[in-house]
Design a protein around this motif. Structure first.
Motif, short mmCIF file in Angstrom:
data_model
loop_
_atom_site.label_atom_id
_atom_site.label_comp_id
_atom_site.label_asym_id
_atom_site.label_seq_id
_atom_site.Cartn_x
_atom_site.Cartn_y
_atom_site.Cartn_z
N TYR A 14 10.13 -3.03 -10.26
CA TYR A 14 9.09 -3.01 -11.28
C TYR A 14 9.35 -1.90 -12.29
O TYR A 14 10.13 -0.98 -12.04
N PRO A 39 2.95 -7.68 6.13
CA PRO A 39 1.82 -6.77 5.90
C PRO A 39 1.55 -6.58 4.40
O PRO A 39 2.32 -7.05 3.57
N ASN A 40 0.48 -5.88 4.09
CA ASN A 40 0.16 -5.59 2.68
C ASN A 40 1.32 -4.88 2.01
O ASN A 40 1.93 -3.99 2.59
N GLY A 41 1.62 -5.32 0.80
CA GLY A 41 2.68 -4.65 0.04
C GLY A 41 4.08 -5.02 0.47
O GLY A 41 5.05 -4.39 0.06
N LYS A 44 5.36 -10.29 -0.69
CA LYS A 44 5.13 -11.73 -0.66
C LYS A 44 4.78 -12.27 -2.04
O LYS A 44 5.37 -13.23 -2.52
N THR A 46 5.18 -10.80 -4.89
CA THR A 46 6.28 -10.57 -5.83
C THR A 46 7.33 -11.68 -5.71
O THR A 46 7.82 -12.19 -6.71
N GLN A 85 -3.02 -15.55 -5.41
CA GLN A 85 -3.80 -14.81 -4.41
C GLN A 85 -5.19 -14.45 -4.94
O GLN A 85 -6.19 -14.59 -4.27
N HIS A 192 -1.46 -13.07 6.42
CA HIS A 192 -1.39 -11.88 7.26
C HIS A 192 -1.59 -12.26 8.72
O HIS A 192 -1.42 -11.45 9.61
N ASN B 253 5.69 -8.99 -15.90
CA ASN B 253 6.18 -7.78 -15.24
C ASN B 253 7.69 -7.78 -15.17
O ASN B 253 8.27 -8.74 -14.76
N1 LIG Z 1 2.99 -4.98 -11.39
C1 LIG Z 1 3.45 -4.11 -10.50
N2 LIG Z 1 3.96 -2.93 -10.89
C2 LIG Z 1 4.44 -2.05 -9.99
N3 LIG Z 1 4.46 -2.25 -8.66
C3 LIG Z 1 3.96 -3.41 -8.21
C4 LIG Z 1 3.43 -4.40 -9.09
N4 LIG Z 1 3.02 -5.45 -8.35
C5 LIG Z 1 3.26 -5.13 -7.08
N5 LIG Z 1 3.83 -3.91 -6.98
C6 LIG Z 1 4.26 -3.25 -5.74
O1 LIG Z 1 5.21 -4.06 -5.10
C7 LIG Z 1 4.98 -4.07 -3.70
C8 LIG Z 1 4.84 -5.49 -3.21
O2 LIG Z 1 3.66 -6.03 -3.71
P1 LIG Z 1 3.21 -7.50 -3.42
O3 LIG Z 1 1.98 -7.76 -4.20
O4 LIG Z 1 4.35 -8.40 -3.65
O5 LIG Z 1 2.88 -7.43 -1.86
P2 LIG Z 1 2.23 -8.54 -0.92
O6 LIG Z 1 3.17 -8.75 0.18
O7 LIG Z 1 1.83 -9.71 -1.70
O8 LIG Z 1 0.96 -7.77 -0.39
P3 LIG Z 1 -0.51 -8.31 -0.01
O9 LIG Z 1 -0.40 -8.87 1.35
O10 LIG Z 1 -1.34 -7.10 -0.06
O11 LIG Z 1 -0.88 -9.32 -1.04
C9 LIG Z 1 3.75 -3.21 -3.45
O12 LIG Z 1 4.19 -1.95 -3.03
C10 LIG Z 1 3.09 -3.11 -4.79
O13 LIG Z 1 2.46 -1.88 -4.94
#
Ligand SMILES: Nc1ncnc2c1ncn2[C@@H]1O[C@H](COP(=O)(O)OP(=O)(O)OP(=O)(O)O)[C@@H](O)[C@H]1O
Ligand SMILES: [Mg+2]
Lengths: 308, 253
Positions: A14, A39-41, A44, A46, A85, A192, B253
């Protein structure tokens, strides 16, 4: 089955410098339901966003039915439906209009019959003239699904479709997903919840910290999950497993001080009762018995922790 | 070209317009009527004629421009800012559309709205003053070109803006002063020579001058120059939008 989506060495950093995807490679098979567990972050959203064109990849490539999602984005995106989401809906628009809009946006001719069938499938037909702001959270999520299905996609991404919904809705959702699969739609969903992946997925992928740690058939994962180990501590160590017990595939442990029996909890018979009587018949006396199980939860936790 | 998508966006945006039709029309019509009363009747009675045109009639093209420019900008900037703000932009970004199609849909709808409002104000003007339009086709062409090019500018502002304050900022701080000082209510020739030169750097002068020429054959700058200026402005905006979508600036992004 051939792969309908192939992700190769996908990297996403990013703007702030955070590397959310680390050289991810993944093949999604035509017609399957793939659950992405993490897990969170984990990355997924992305991953899904990058496949769908909402974020641009830093490097690597994604193909949908042979079409590169960047170079040949029109052909690729026409095949994809995305349920995000977050619940993002224009509040004052009527349900039916927003679904029609989605269909047109994806280049499809207006087709009221198809829109009606999608809305009926999702039990939204009665609400077609309601403004989205008037709907409950679960209904809003269904509207998002209807929008994603409006253009008859071949691949559907569901980003946490059952987050924050009740049990009934979750079952409805699973049923919808299965029906779509029966219609030939390939489905990727993130979650999750291990039980959710268990309940509907054909394959399960585990993702953490931007890396895919494992992608495996659910059944083989469940076999690993369904296996239990029984440890039999003996009074007297033995040099070899007696021939009369050869059918149990016992393993010696602790230099003969213990025997390990592995069995399948989901099998009709575990063979434990018979094993005990055969042990007695063979003259072996037990000091202690312990059982342990490797659950998907454990496998998952181990995987996620090991990567750290 | 994904014409279905252009149509879908256009129809969707126009639906919003019709849903809020009364609000959309009432406020510009009322404020323009006020301008007619204040500038046309009150002040106009003291000013006889400007370059051979009755003052009340003289201000009509400028008033229409003033409304059309502000409306185009606010319609288009809101049109694209809103999906960004509530998050529905994900759908646009994941759809098989290119920048021209998105722009055609949003800018087309925004320009249509302001064109309708512009024509209604023109109709209103006939109630207040005696008006003739010497070159109706040119008048309409200038009007359409203005609607489209300022809707393009509005689109850029909508993508640039990170909050509602920023959305209002450019129209308030830049556009409105430029339009007011662009000869809406006076002829450039009425200014002292030094100011006349300064005014020539205001792009809106060319716009209003050309538009007014279509009404009265009376212009501050040559008509060809007006046409060139507005086409140049439009090209500039299109180029900027093309760059925005190519780089994903402030949207991807
Ligand atoms: N627009 C952005 N700019 C910077 N960092 C980002 C951005 N979007 C996501 N991130 C970071 O990228 C990482 C992955 O985020 P992502 O949303 O893909 O996780 P996730 O697996 O979908 O989590 P969740 O289960 O909480 O939805 C996280 O650490 C998040 O902080
Ligand atoms: Mg997520």
């Amino acid at each position: 089955m051939p792969d309908i989506v192939s992700v190769r060495d996908l990297d996403k950093t990013y703007a702030g410098g955070f590397r959310a995807l680390k050289s991810v490679s993944l093949g999604i098979r035509q017609g399957e339901i793939l659950a992405l567990l993490g897990p969170n972050g984990a990355g997924k959203t992305t991953l899904i966003s990058t496949i769908c064109g909402i974020t641009t990849p830093t490097s690597g490539s994604v193909e949908v039915a042979g079409h590169d999602v960047v170079r040949d984005y029109r052909a690729a995106r026409q095949l994809i439906g995305l349920v995000p989401q977050e619940i993002n809906l224009e509040p004052f628009e009527k349900v039916i209009n927003t679904v029609r809009f989605s269909r047109g946006l994806f280049g499809r001719r207006r087709d009221d019959a198809h829109v009606e069938s999608v809305l009926r499938q999702l039990s939204l037909w009665d609400k077609r003239d309601s403004k989205t702001v008037e709907l409950s959270g679960g209904m809003k999520r269904r509207v998002l699904i209807a929008k994603a299905l409006a253009h008859e996609p071949r691949v559907l991404f569901l980003d946490e479709p059952t987050a924050g919904v009740d049990v009934d809705f979750r079952r409805d959702m699973w049923e919808t997903v299965r029906r779509l699969q029966a219609d030939g739609v390939t489905i990727i969903l993130t979650t999750h919840y291990i039980e959710e992946a268990e309940a509907i997925a054909d394959r399960i992928g585990v993702i953490a910290r931007g890396e895919i740690l494992l992608v495996e058939e659910k059944d083989s994962l469940m076999r690993r999950l369904g296996r239990k180990e029984m440890r039999l501590d003996l009074h007297e160590p033995i040099a070899a497993v007696p021939d009369s017990l050869s059918g149990y595939k016992l393993q010696r442990s602790d230099e003969g001080g213990a025997l390990i029996y592995t069995y399948d909890t989901s099998a009709e018979r575990t063979g434990i009762a018979r094993l005990f009587s055969d042990l007695t018949a063979a003259g072996l006396r037990l000091r202690d018995v312990q059982t342990s199980q490797s659950s998907l939860e454990e496998i998952f936790v181990d995987l996620v922790r090991d990567g750290q | 070209m994904n014409w279905q998508a252009v149509r879908a966006i256009y129809v969707y945006e126009m639906t919003r317009f019709f849903r809020t039709l009364l609000q959309s029309l009432i406020s510009p019509v009322i404020s323009t009527s006020l301008y007619f009363v204040v500038f046309g009747a009150a002040i106009g009675s003291r000013i006889d004629q400007v370059e051979g045109v009755a003052y009340g009639a003289f201000i009509v093209p400028g008033l229409i421009m003033l409304t059309v420019v502000t409306q185009s900008i606010s319609n288009a900037s809101f049109g694209i800012y809103f999906p960004k703000f509530i998050g529905t932009i994900y759908e646009l970004l994941s759809a098989p559309v290119n920048f021209l199609e998105i722009v055609a849909g949003y800018v087309g709808a925004a320009a249509t709205k302001s064109l309708v409002i512009g024509l209604i104000i023109l109709g209103t003007a006939f109630f207040f003053v005696e008006l003739r339009i010497l070159h109706p086709v040119w008048m309409l062409s200038f009007l359409v070109l203005t609607c489209v090019s300022f809707a393009l500018l509005g689109f850029i502002i909508g993508i640039w803006a990170r909050n509602f304050e920023q959305l209002q900022l450019v129209p308030l701080l830049v556009v409105t002063p430029l339009v007011f000082l662009g000869g809406s209510f006076y002829s450039i020739s009425m200014l002292p020579p030094a100011w006349q030169t300064v005014t020539l750097f205001n792009p809106v002068v060319y716009l209003i001058s050309g538009f007014r020429w279509a009404f009265f054959e009376q212009a501050d700058v040559p008509v060809a120059l007006s046409l060139l200026a507005i086409l140049g402005f439009m090209t500039l905006c299109l180029a900027a939008i093309w760059w925005i979508f190519r780089t994903g600036w402030r949207i991807r992004n």
